[in-house]
Enzyme design. Sequence first.
Site, mmCIF file in Angstrom:
data_model
loop_
_atom_site.group_PDB
_atom_site.id
_atom_site.type_symbol
_atom_site.label_atom_id
_atom_site.label_comp_id
_atom_site.label_asym_id
_atom_site.label_seq_id
_atom_site.Cartn_x
_atom_site.Cartn_y
_atom_site.Cartn_z
ATOM 1 N N ASP A 1 95.414 67.605 134.835
ATOM 2 C CA ASP A 1 96.786 68.248 134.583
ATOM 3 C C ASP A 1 96.497 69.600 133.930
ATOM 4 O OD1 ASP A 1 96.274 67.222 132.025
ATOM 5 O OD2 ASP A 1 97.485 65.351 132.582
ATOM 6 N N ASN B 1 104.250 56.399 125.582
ATOM 7 C CA ASN B 1 105.363 55.956 126.385
ATOM 8 C C ASN B 1 104.709 55.490 127.796
ATOM 9 O OD1 ASN B 1 104.629 58.347 127.679
ATOM 10 N ND2 ASN B 1 106.522 59.160 127.884
ATOM 11 N N HIS C 1 102.445 57.099 129.659
ATOM 12 C CA HIS C 1 102.164 57.963 130.806
ATOM 13 C C HIS C 1 100.463 57.910 130.987
ATOM 14 C CE1 HIS C 1 102.240 61.087 127.518
ATOM 15 N NE2 HIS C 1 100.843 61.257 128.155
ATOM 16 N N GLU D 1 105.057 60.649 133.814
ATOM 17 C CA GLU D 1 106.085 60.101 132.809
ATOM 18 C C GLU D 1 106.718 58.899 133.444
ATOM 19 O OE1 GLU D 1 105.564 61.182 130.101
ATOM 20 O OE2 GLU D 1 106.087 63.260 129.450
#
Length: 261
Positions: free
Chosen positions: A67, A136, A138, A143
Amino acid sequence: MEIIILPTPAEVGRVAAAKIASVVAEKPSAVVGLATGSSPQGIYADLRRRVEAGEVSFAAARGFALDEYVGIPLEHPESYASVIARDVVEPLGFDPSRVRVPDGRAADLAFAAKEYDAAIRAAGGVDVQILGIGANGHIGFNEPTSSFASRTRIKTLAPSTREANARFFDSLDEVPTHCMTQGLGTILEARELVLVAQGSTKADAVAAAVEGPLSSFAPGSALQLHEHATVVVDEEAAAGLRLADYYRYTYANKPEWQRFE
């Protein structure tokens, strides 16, 4: 998935690096998927030791980053282009011309994202993908609620992700709100996946990914769909695993012919 629970973060880095090195030793021209953030730093440190000892070479390998932030200047020290060059390409001896990072500065971001997926396919696909996992859940910057079929694309970073990454910047305001990330569908096409996690803050995410239901709310659970996924965690990150004793037993009794370290 193969779940490996180890006593310390250093051991996590060493064992995960052994897995990466085994792939590259068998195929020197391997395509390696490169993650950033704090989780894989132990992998890169141990791989550097192996490179310096002459145990493995990345000179003929190729690399594709997971990314990149959108809109951040290329020369910014926290652009992933800079991070990959500084923490991976130079210390591991990659040929810089054989390592790519998504173009978060492109005039046409949607086209650049599609072109990135096409470049991975043209390279023959990723042989081994390094992954971390966010608190979380990801992976990459996929996400919660990301589609398991998603491709490289633009994503809005969750507030918790921006807050977690603010430690790399002077202030939260400097953390970009958008990124370009390989999609879960892109990641799942890699031939092997190696995910690492350390610390108690990752325990819930690891448990959801490994033992929870298959759910877009827990993007890491996509690994349950993969044929060759290895998850390497320390004791703190493994705290939420109900079958932890079984994973320890399995690893302790792994046949010699299956071992990579």
